[in-house]
Design a protein around this motif. Sequence first.
Motif, PDB file in Angstrom:
ATOM      1  N   GLY A 136       0.817  -1.209   0.000  1.00 49.22           N
ATOM      2  CA  GLY A 136       0.000   0.000   0.000  1.00 49.22           C
ATOM      3  C   GLY A 136       0.849   1.255   0.000  1.00 49.22           C
ATOM      4  N   LEU A 137       1.942   1.250   0.755  1.00 49.45           N
ATOM      5  CA  LEU A 137       2.854   2.386   0.790  1.00 49.45           C
ATOM      6  C   LEU A 137       3.506   2.611  -0.573  1.00 49.45           C
ATOM      7  CD1 LEU A 137       4.083   4.488   2.721  1.00 49.45           C
ATOM      8  CD2 LEU A 137       5.936   2.853   3.181  1.00 49.45           C
ATOM      9  N   ILE A 138       3.882   1.504  -1.228  1.00 51.12           N
ATOM     10  CA  ILE A 138       4.479   1.603  -2.560  1.00 51.12           C
ATOM     11  C   ILE A 138       3.474   2.189  -3.555  1.00 51.12           C
ATOM     12  CG2 ILE A 138       5.319   0.239  -4.527  1.00 51.12           C
ATOM     13  CD1 ILE A 138       6.550  -1.684  -2.466  1.00 51.12           C
ATOM     14  N   LEU A 139       2.242   1.666  -3.520  1.00 52.70           N
ATOM     15  CA  LEU A 139       1.224   2.131  -4.469  1.00 52.70           C
ATOM     16  C   LEU A 139       0.853   3.592  -4.249  1.00 52.70           C
ATOM     17  CD1 LEU A 139      -1.119  -0.993  -4.519  1.00 52.70           C
ATOM     18  CD2 LEU A 139       0.438  -0.248  -6.318  1.00 52.70           C
ATOM     19  N   ALA A 140       1.043   4.083  -3.022  1.00 51.89           N
ATOM     20  CA  ALA A 140       0.736   5.483  -2.747  1.00 51.89           C
ATOM     21  C   ALA A 140       1.802   6.421  -3.296  1.00 51.89           C
ATOM     22  CB  ALA A 140       0.581   5.691  -1.238  1.00 51.89           C
ATOM     23  N   ASN A 141       2.993   5.900  -3.563  1.00 53.55           N
ATOM     24  CA  ASN A 141       4.102   6.759  -3.979  1.00 53.55           C
ATOM     25  C   ASN A 141       4.771   6.333  -5.277  1.00 53.55           C
ATOM     26  OD1 ASN A 141       4.562   8.577  -1.429  1.00 53.55           O
ATOM     27  ND2 ASN A 141       4.285   6.505  -0.630  1.00 53.55           N
ATOM     28  N   LEU A 142       4.673   5.038  -5.627  1.00 54.13           N
ATOM     29  CA  LEU A 142       5.358   4.517  -6.806  1.00 54.13           C
ATOM     30  C   LEU A 142       4.387   3.642  -7.594  1.00 54.13           C
ATOM     31  CD1 LEU A 142       8.618   3.437  -4.941  1.00 54.13           C
ATOM     32  CD2 LEU A 142       8.423   5.426  -6.461  1.00 54.13           C
ATOM     33  N   THR A 143       4.857   3.045  -8.684  1.00 48.97           N
ATOM     34  CA  THR A 143       4.029   2.115  -9.449  1.00 48.97           C
ATOM     35  C   THR A 143       4.084   0.726  -8.813  1.00 48.97           C
ATOM     36  OG1 THR A 143       5.814   1.386 -10.918  1.00 48.97           O
ATOM     37  CG2 THR A 143       4.601   3.393 -11.540  1.00 48.97           C
ATOM     38  N   TRP A 144       3.141  -0.139  -9.200  1.00 50.86           N
ATOM     39  CA  TRP A 144       3.079  -1.481  -8.627  1.00 50.86           C
ATOM     40  C   TRP A 144       4.312  -2.315  -8.959  1.00 50.86           C
ATOM     41  CZ3 TRP A 144       3.335  -5.409 -12.168  1.00 50.86           C
ATOM     42  CH2 TRP A 144       2.976  -5.108 -13.486  1.00 50.86           C
ATOM     43  N   HIS A 145       5.057  -1.941 -10.002  1.00 52.12           N
ATOM     44  CA  HIS A 145       6.271  -2.695 -10.371  1.00 52.12           C
ATOM     45  C   HIS A 145       7.282  -2.746  -9.218  1.00 52.12           C
ATOM     46  CE1 HIS A 145       4.491  -1.202 -14.129  1.00 52.12           C
ATOM     47  NE2 HIS A 145       4.951  -2.297 -14.692  1.00 52.12           N
TER      48      HIS A 145
END
Length: 487
Positions: free
Chosen positions: A168-177
């Motif tokens: 969730g933290l990644i998706l809030a700031n970066l792409t799912w990759h």
Amino acid sequence: MDVSMNADAIKDKPEGRKYKVLPIMISLLLSGFIGLFSETALNVAISSLMGLLSVDEATIQWLTTGYLLVLGILVPVSGLLLQWFSTRQLFITSLTFSIVGTIVAALSPNFEILLIARVLQAVGTGLLLPLLFNTILIIFPIEKRGAAMGLIGLVIMFAPAIGPAISGLILANLTWHWIFWISLPFLAIALIFGILFLENVSKITKPKIDILSIVLSTLGFGGIVFGFSSAGEGSGGWGSPVVVGTLLLGAVSLLLFGFRQMKMKQPMINLRAFKFPMFTIGLILVFICMMMILSSMLILPLYLQQGMALTALGAGLVLLPGSLLNGFLSPVMGRLFDKFGPKWLVIIGLSVATIALFSFTRIHSTTPVGLIIGLHTALMVGISMIMMPAQTNGLNQLPREYYPDGTAIMNTLQQVAGAIGTALAVSILSAGRANFLSGVDNPKDPANVLSAFTVGVQHAFIFAVVIAVIGLICALFIKRVNVKHGM
């Protein structure tokens, strides 16, 4: 790498040898942790991926069920692989597939390439899981296996605990990759650590390879998983010729596979392991537990985001406390199992899980988030009391020569259970939603769409309650194993 694989392929450790337990455990547990992190981290990203990749729930589930399909096909062969190749060979091959799959996933431009990447990752996990459990059975004496399995539970359960939150933290700031890019360096570290420190513990006997058994196993387990997974797709549902055909093919192939194994002097999987009653009961309980886990862990994040409008990070944080507590409790349950046995742990655990799942059947869009956290925590506490004690008690009853077969059977049926549970949950959700919308005047009204989705989710949790009650009945027959096999 080639030198180590060739040198280690021919060396078997004599029975009774003192192993360097710590380096072996670190190598395997780090690998298993990262593999499971990649799997669970993707669950909370499913809602986002549906929009980004332009697919629906029935299609996106293949990122989970496709993974399980490969495991269902590969893991049955693992008992044979454990007798043909050294521990280090299988470990290095497993990590290589995991690393390649992770790189492909991180670079995926669309759903199809991501699914291929998941298949590669599944091959790595399919080789690693049986290797992990078989190694534990060899290097730990029977009276210490509960604590060892508890340690496995502690480390492995941190993956589903932090996976959704980090995702969730990644998706809030970066792409799912980046879910996969973050995993890559840890897999590389695990591979290097394993090359340096992992010992060969399995005995290489190189039994005869029976091609027909492999074909029947592949058609059987593959057909069952594919059939259940396909049932959630398209308008045909359970009446689709593809679904009916693959399920029939799978069932007939498994029946023929079973007959063939019982008649062979050196079977691919020795089904005589089922003559040990506690192994069979433990297997049933683990099967039911996996259906509960994977069905609820797919449905709940979907509803938190689509039904309650939480972000991916918010959904991950809701699931974090329960998963963390599950991990922390695993060593505790291991020690309690070693001291008191499995019976009351499993019965109490299933009772708690049943109550939590029943409470989820009343979930709606205004349910307090705190209540959902509490219910999920109760569910995960219950699962911590079921999974490891049932699994360890069942495997403890097997003689040493049955270890590869027992771990292969248990790991195979765990993957099949996960695929069946996920597919049934999605199918029940879709049917409940469709049935609700068919009875309203305006199916496109957002309020009706939300109500329909809520009804579908409630029906999916009713299914989970039913299988939990079945597990509770089975748990009444479990007994502690006191057999020793000269470890």
